[in-house]
Design a protein around this motif. Structure first.
Motif, PDB file in Angstrom:
ATOM      1  N   TRP A 371       4.720   3.245  10.718  1.00 53.15           N
ATOM      2  CA  TRP A 371       3.855   3.946   9.779  1.00 53.15           C
ATOM      3  C   TRP A 371       2.773   2.991   9.284  1.00 53.15           C
ATOM      4  CZ3 TRP A 371       5.455   8.945   7.640  1.00 53.15           C
ATOM      5  CH2 TRP A 371       6.671   9.408   8.180  1.00 53.15           C
ATOM      6  N   THR A 372       1.704   3.567   8.710  1.00 52.52           N
ATOM      7  CA  THR A 372       0.720   2.730   8.015  1.00 52.52           C
ATOM      8  C   THR A 372       0.672   3.151   6.554  1.00 52.52           C
ATOM      9  OG1 THR A 372      -1.143   4.197   8.546  1.00 52.52           O
ATOM     10  CG2 THR A 372      -0.713   2.343  10.039  1.00 52.52           C
ATOM     11  N   VAL A 373       0.422   2.158   5.704  1.00 49.31           N
ATOM     12  CA  VAL A 373       0.297   2.385   4.269  1.00 49.31           C
ATOM     13  C   VAL A 373      -1.044   1.822   3.832  1.00 49.31           C
ATOM     14  CG1 VAL A 373       1.298   1.976   1.994  1.00 49.31           C
ATOM     15  CG2 VAL A 373       2.793   2.175   4.005  1.00 49.31           C
ATOM     16  N   ALA A 374      -1.869   2.671   3.182  1.00 53.53           N
ATOM     17  CA  ALA A 374      -3.184   2.244   2.698  1.00 53.53           C
ATOM     18  C   ALA A 374      -3.663   3.237   1.651  1.00 53.53           C
ATOM     19  CB  ALA A 374      -4.187   2.152   3.839  1.00 53.53           C
ATOM     20  N   ASP A 375      -4.284   2.709   0.596  1.00 50.66           N
ATOM     21  CA  ASP A 375      -4.862   3.566  -0.455  1.00 50.66           C
ATOM     22  C   ASP A 375      -3.855   4.590  -0.984  1.00 50.66           C
ATOM     23  OD1 ASP A 375      -7.340   2.277  -0.207  1.00 50.66           O
ATOM     24  OD2 ASP A 375      -7.919   3.611   1.446  1.00 50.66           O
TER      25      ASP A 375
END
Length: 570
Positions: A371-375
């Motif tokens: 997964w990606t996590v941003a903002d």
């Protein structure tokens, strides 16, 4: 026929500190007559070994053995080694043609056959069985081999004084692994990436010699990148520009004056700046601080190109039960817009890779999904079975690949768009580690090739928008005996590999284009992160204790770490 393994060294080998003044060393190409005395640029003198000259009455095997020993002394173009050769061969033998590196001089097996009786024979052959582990080609490129036996063949004959001398031998020299780094030194030719904004190190091994600035300049101007790097890098120097003479004089204030052919007069300021910067960065390891490009003695007034500088050491990325962020000193500093989201996933997080700008994180959960996590957003990228830990690159792409399918390599754009990368690791049957380098041009991996576990690398070919398109040819770096638990970049041209062999963890420091060296790792080591220097390496063990290397020991830090993360380029 006579046969023996290597016995005592013929004569004595004396270790001396060589005063590097105007004495000539071995040119790798051409006849170098003028160059830089290393002491003039503030570098320490090299330590060389003085080999013995031929002994009177030496047998054919002893002559060949002495010739191989003399490879330790490169002074005056390996002049001592030439004394073991007939006059005709001494004139034509090219020691700079390459280096055969074997496991150890003590393991060499000599077999001699002479025509007729030993005491009266005039001609003969000597064969030396070697445990070859690597080779260096004429351009200084190092390649590790799988440890196969090889044979070096020599023809010998008596000279007018009745002494045996070598009359036929292959060009190049033979050195054992320990002696190799005493005679040769690692340098990095610098080439640009496709954007002209990053310099990429292309490691070469060259003899320790006073004229090294001249040799490096020649290699950059007249040579080419290594085959495996060539698809993704380029040089600012055009093919019609070269050195006027084989000399790069260095002033007392460490300024190198590089006299170019008149064709350089027609070049634009941008290209001249790129040329100067590329050469300046290449010559830094030779003690040069500045380069002046001239034509007919007139300064071209080349400026300096803007290149991406190294990212400051960011600190360790750590996840505990209650905190996620950069661990520096005694504090963990959270990442805005990221730490809160990762803490919600904390019980199931097994790996984290932070973007260069700390604005995005790639996270792998215990389900294997990435997964990606941003903002404050959490987006699933890849849910294929058997995925490795994700690796981010300087352009914001997140790289994923299943362990059982090395060719199914994918780079994900920040907007979660999938980009299939062609020609990925075509020789590999499985893959266990993957890390994109700090320049975004090289990718390193641990993969199974031909039934053997290898550290490998390849160049990343991108389009004009820096979208990854394909990988170049696979470069075999080093064979591993154990399981690779973690892989990380250290600086621009080295890797750190956490290896578990028979339940004994070790850290392998591996040059990308050179030999490696192992050191013991803390008991129970499971995770590793790299950095700009060897002292930046961190290890996490199964009990959650974080370790930092201090000299030859490991110093303990926090003892409540769940996950040791990485930064892009580590």
């Amino acid at each position: 026929m006579t046969q023996h393994r290597r016995g005592p060294v013929v004569g004595m080998l004396a270790v001396v500190a060589v005063a590097l003044t105007a004495c000539a060393g071995l040119p790798t190409t051409g006849d170098v007559t003028v160059g830089l005395a290393r002491e003039d640029v503030g570098l320490p003198p090299d330590i060389s070994q003085i080999a013995a000259e031929p002994l009177e009455g030496a047998s054919p095997e002893q002559i060949v053995e002495g010739f191989l020993d003399a490879a330790l002394t490169p002074t005056d173009g390996w002049q001592i080694a030439r004394e073991f050769l007939s006059p005709e061969l001494a004139e034509t033998w090219r020691p700079s043609a390459g280096v055969t590196i074997d496991e150890g001089a003590a393991g060499r097996e000599f077999n001699a056959e002479v025509v007729g009786e030993v005491d009266t024979a005039e001609k003969g052959d000597v064969r030396v069985l070697l445990d070859q582990i690597a080779r260096v080609d004429e351009d200084g490129a190092y390649t590790e081999l799988s440890g196969d036996e090889s044979v070096a063949s020599f023809q010998v004959a008596r000279n007018g004084n009745g002494e045996w001398r070598i009359t036929a031998a292959a060009d190049g020299i033979v050195l054992d692994a320990e002696a190799f780094t005493q005679v040769f030194r690692k340098y990095s030719l610098q080439f640009y990436d496709q954007t002209w904004t990053r310099l990429v190190a292309d490691v070469r091994w060259l003899p320790r010699r006073p004229q090294i600035a001249t040799t490096l300049t020649q290699s950059l101007l007249e040579g080419a990148p290594s085959d495996w790097l060539a698809p993704a890098v380029r040089s600012a120097f055009p093919s019609d520009v070269s050195l006027v003479r084989d000399a790069v004089p260095i002033s007392e204030d460490k300024v190198a004056t590089v006299e170019l052919t008149p064709s350089a007069l027609s070049l634009e300021a941008t290209q001249l700046a790129r040329m100067r910067t590329q050469l300046e960065e290449t010559l830094r390891s030779a003690g040069v601080s500045e380069v002046r490009l001239t034509v007919n003695g007139s300064d071209l007034n080349a400026g300096q190109a803007a290149i991406q500088s190294a990212v400051p050491e960011p600190g360790s990325v750590v996840l505990t039960d209650s905190q996620f962020g950069t661990y520096l000193g005694d504090e963990i500093t959270p990442y805005a817009g990221i730490s809160e989201g990762i803490l919600k996933l904390a019980p199931s997080v097994v790996a984290v890779d932070m973007a260069v700008d700390n604005q995005r994180a790639a996270v792998q959960l215990d389900t294997g999904a990435v997964w990606t996590v941003a903002d404050g957003r959490v987006d699933q990228l890849d849910a294929r079975a058997g995925l490795l830990k994700p690796s981010m690159d300087p352009y914001g792409y997140t790289w994923t690949v299943p362990s059982s399918a090395p060719q199914a390599l994918v780079a994900w754009e920040p907007n979660v768009t999938q980009v299939d990368v062609a020609n990925a690791f075509s020789e590999a049957s499985s893959i266990s580690q993957l890390r994109v380098g700090p320049d975004g041009v090289r990718v390193a991996a641990v993969a199974t090739v031909g039934g053997q576990r290898w550290i490998i690398s390849a160049a990343i070919v991108r389009d004009e928008n820096q979208v990854p398109v394909e990988l170049g040819p696979t470069q075999m770096l080093a064979q591993l005996d154990g399981e690779a638990l973690a892989l990380s970049w250290v600086g621009d041209d080295s890797l750190s590999v956490l290896v578990n062999s028979d339940n004994s963890p070790a850290v392998l420091r591996q040059d990308v284009g050179g030999p490696g060296a192992s050191a013991a790792a803390p008991e129970g080591a499971q995770m590793l992160s790299g950095g700009r220097m060897a002292t930046s390496v961190r290890i996490l063990n199964a009990e959650g204790v974080l370790f930092a290397q201090r000299g030859t020991t490991w110093q303990t830090g926090r003892a409540d770490v769940l996950v040791l993360g990485t930064h892009a380029g580590q």
